[in-house]
Motif scaffolding. Structure first.
Motif, short mmCIF file in Angstrom:
data_model
loop_
_atom_site.label_atom_id
_atom_site.label_comp_id
_atom_site.label_asym_id
_atom_site.label_seq_id
_atom_site.Cartn_x
_atom_site.Cartn_y
_atom_site.Cartn_z
N TYR A 58 0.83 -1.20 0.00
CA TYR A 58 0.00 0.00 0.00
C TYR A 58 0.87 1.26 0.00
O TYR A 58 0.58 2.23 -0.72
CB TYR A 58 -0.92 0.01 1.22
CG TYR A 58 -2.05 -0.98 1.15
CD1 TYR A 58 -2.86 -1.08 0.02
CD2 TYR A 58 -2.34 -1.81 2.24
CE1 TYR A 58 -3.90 -1.99 -0.04
CE2 TYR A 58 -3.38 -2.73 2.18
CZ TYR A 58 -4.16 -2.82 1.04
OH TYR A 58 -5.20 -3.72 0.98
N GLY A 114 0.98 4.23 -2.78
CA GLY A 114 0.78 5.62 -2.40
C GLY A 114 1.89 6.52 -2.93
O GLY A 114 1.63 7.59 -3.49
N ARG A 163 -4.53 12.69 -4.29
CA ARG A 163 -5.66 12.10 -3.55
C ARG A 163 -5.63 10.58 -3.59
O ARG A 163 -5.90 9.91 -2.59
CB ARG A 163 -6.99 12.64 -4.11
CG ARG A 163 -7.24 14.10 -3.78
CD ARG A 163 -8.67 14.50 -4.10
NE ARG A 163 -8.90 15.91 -3.83
CZ ARG A 163 -9.16 16.41 -2.62
NH1 ARG A 163 -9.20 15.59 -1.58
NH2 ARG A 163 -9.36 17.70 -2.46
N GLU A 164 -5.26 10.05 -4.75
CA GLU A 164 -5.16 8.59 -4.87
C GLU A 164 -4.00 8.08 -4.01
O GLU A 164 -4.11 7.04 -3.35
CB GLU A 164 -4.95 8.20 -6.33
CG GLU A 164 -5.13 6.74 -6.63
CD GLU A 164 -6.57 6.27 -6.56
OE1 GLU A 164 -6.79 5.05 -6.59
OE2 GLU A 164 -7.48 7.13 -6.44
N ILE A 184 -3.09 6.00 3.64
CA ILE A 184 -4.02 5.74 4.75
C ILE A 184 -4.25 4.24 4.91
O ILE A 184 -4.30 3.72 6.03
CB ILE A 184 -5.35 6.49 4.52
CG1 ILE A 184 -5.13 8.01 4.68
CG2 ILE A 184 -6.42 6.02 5.50
CD1 ILE A 184 -6.30 8.86 4.21
N LYS A 185 -4.36 3.53 3.79
CA LYS A 185 -4.51 2.07 3.87
C LYS A 185 -3.29 1.45 4.53
O LYS A 185 -3.41 0.50 5.32
CB LYS A 185 -4.69 1.49 2.46
CG LYS A 185 -6.09 1.65 1.88
CD LYS A 185 -6.20 0.89 0.57
CE LYS A 185 -7.63 0.93 0.04
NZ LYS A 185 -7.79 0.14 -1.19
N CYS A 211 1.57 9.50 -5.85
CA CYS A 211 1.99 10.88 -5.55
C CYS A 211 3.02 11.38 -6.55
O CYS A 211 3.01 12.55 -6.94
CB CYS A 211 2.52 10.98 -4.12
SG CYS A 211 1.23 10.95 -2.85
N GLN A 239 -2.81 9.51 -1.28
CA GLN A 239 -3.20 9.61 0.13
C GLN A 239 -4.08 8.44 0.54
O GLN A 239 -3.96 7.92 1.65
CB GLN A 239 -3.94 10.93 0.36
CG GLN A 239 -3.02 12.15 0.31
CD GLN A 239 -3.79 13.46 0.37
OE1 GLN A 239 -4.97 13.52 0.03
NE2 GLN A 239 -3.12 14.52 0.81
N LYS A 240 -4.92 8.01 -0.37
CA LYS A 240 -5.81 6.88 -0.08
C LYS A 240 -4.99 5.63 0.27
O LYS A 240 -5.30 4.91 1.23
CB LYS A 240 -6.70 6.60 -1.30
CG LYS A 240 -7.70 5.47 -1.08
CD LYS A 240 -8.61 5.29 -2.29
CE LYS A 240 -7.91 4.51 -3.39
NZ LYS A 240 -8.84 4.20 -4.51
N TYR A 241 -3.91 5.40 -0.48
CA TYR A 241 -3.08 4.22 -0.22
C TYR A 241 -2.17 4.40 0.99
O TYR A 241 -1.88 3.43 1.70
CB TYR A 241 -2.28 3.85 -1.47
CG TYR A 241 -3.13 3.12 -2.48
CD1 TYR A 241 -3.42 1.77 -2.32
CD2 TYR A 241 -3.66 3.78 -3.58
CE1 TYR A 241 -4.22 1.09 -3.22
CE2 TYR A 241 -4.46 3.11 -4.50
CZ TYR A 241 -4.74 1.76 -4.31
OH TYR A 241 -5.54 1.09 -5.20
#
Length: 311
Positions: free
Chosen positions: A245, A249, A259-260, A266-267, A253, A262-264
């Motif tokens: 993950y 991320g 945004r995509e 956070i995962k 970046c 950040q999603k990973y």
């Protein structure tokens, strides 16, 4: 052509006519000489064929793919055509030090039948032959399946010598994986065989201007495929899963898809909340793509400042 080669050396290549010469010479300079060389040209459009044919050695076999099928398919072609009891892989921009095969074959001759792979250390150099930061000395030995899944062991493909029979049990390289195809292979082999390590730097990887890897979008899809393939195993190993993950991320970046990314990140944090690096990179992403790239460049600068001592 050697009648009964003990080792089959597989060199996949694609448009590296300017580099493969050194790779082949490093094989021919081995102190252990009972081998055949399988050069698999994965559809090159440069003069790779002419460079290979320039070597007047009957042990060299040249195979050509009319289409570019990928490095896994190229290695599989070499495996299928191999006649040796053992197989070694050498990327066409890497080189071996003269004692590499000799050190490994001695271990096989003295070990039990359950040893399937012997791997060595590797260091990287620039085109002038100067060592750079990336150095890897092998560590874990024995049945290392769990070490591999936990990402505690790295095995670089140009460092391995393995029994040909490993592919009978574990299968060939997965041509559907765009990244981590060698990691996938070591995991499959590790279910059946022990690994042994030669704790010496016997392989040189070249860092060069023409060095290219798969583009980021392809690499992202490759990591997702790998995670899906090993979803059952990774589900019970949160740290290992989180590293994938995090990788995704960081890749997103760098593609300025903050945004995509950040999603990973956070995962990664939710999967394994005990790694400070995940929080740092997530925080950096808050500054947007420009800020993230600026911080990334600063980090890379300081990493490049940490050179390996020449000795």
């Amino acid at each position: 052509m050697l009648k009964n080669p003990v080792i089959s050396i597989i060199i996949p290549t694609y448009n590296r006519a300017h580099l493969i010469d050194k790779a082949i010479k490093s094989v021919l300079n081995q102190t252990y000489q009972n081998y055949e060389i399988m050069i698999v040209d994965d559809g090159s459009t440069d003069n790779t064929k002419e460079v290979v044919k320039g070597f007047a050695d009957s042990r060299i076999n040249y195979f050509f793919h009319t289409n570019n099928l990928g490095v896994s398919a190229a290695r599989n072609t070499g495996i299928k055509a191999s006649r040796g009891e053992y197989i070694a892989f050498l990327d066409s921009d890497d080189e071996w030090l003269p004692e590499k095969l000799n050190r490994q074959i001695k271990i096989f001759k003295s070990e039990s039948s359950v040893v399937g792979v012997v791997y060595t250390g590797i260091y990287y150099s620039d085109e002038k032959g100067k060592k750079v930061k990336k150095v890897y000395m092998p560590g874990n030995e024995g049945y290392i399946y769990e070490h591999l899944l936990k990402r505690e062991t790295e095995i670089y493909i140009s460092t391995v010598l393995l029994k040909n029979e490993c592919f009978t049990k574990a299968g060939l390289f997965d041509a559907d994986l765009f990244i981590g195809e060698d990691y996938d292979m070591w995991l499959r082999i590790a279910k059946y065989y022990k690994f042994r390590a030669v704790k010496e730097l016997l392989v040189v990887g070249l860092i060069h201007d023409s060095q290219t890897s798969a583009n980021s979008e392809v690499m992202i899809e490759g990591v997702k495929k790998f995670q899906k393939k090993y979803s059952k195993e990774l589900r019970t190993r949160p740290y290992s899963n989180s590293t994938f993950y995090f990788y995704l991320g960081n890749k997103f970046c760098h593609l300025r898809k903050i945004r995509e990314g950040q999603k990973y990140f956070i995962k990664a944090v939710l999967t394994y909340p005990f790694c400070p690096k995940y929080y740092i990179y997530l925080l950096c992403s808050i500054f947007g793509s420009r800020g993230y790239m600026h911080i990334s460049h600063i980090r890379r600068y300081f990493m490049n400042m940490r050179k390996v001592d020449d000795d």
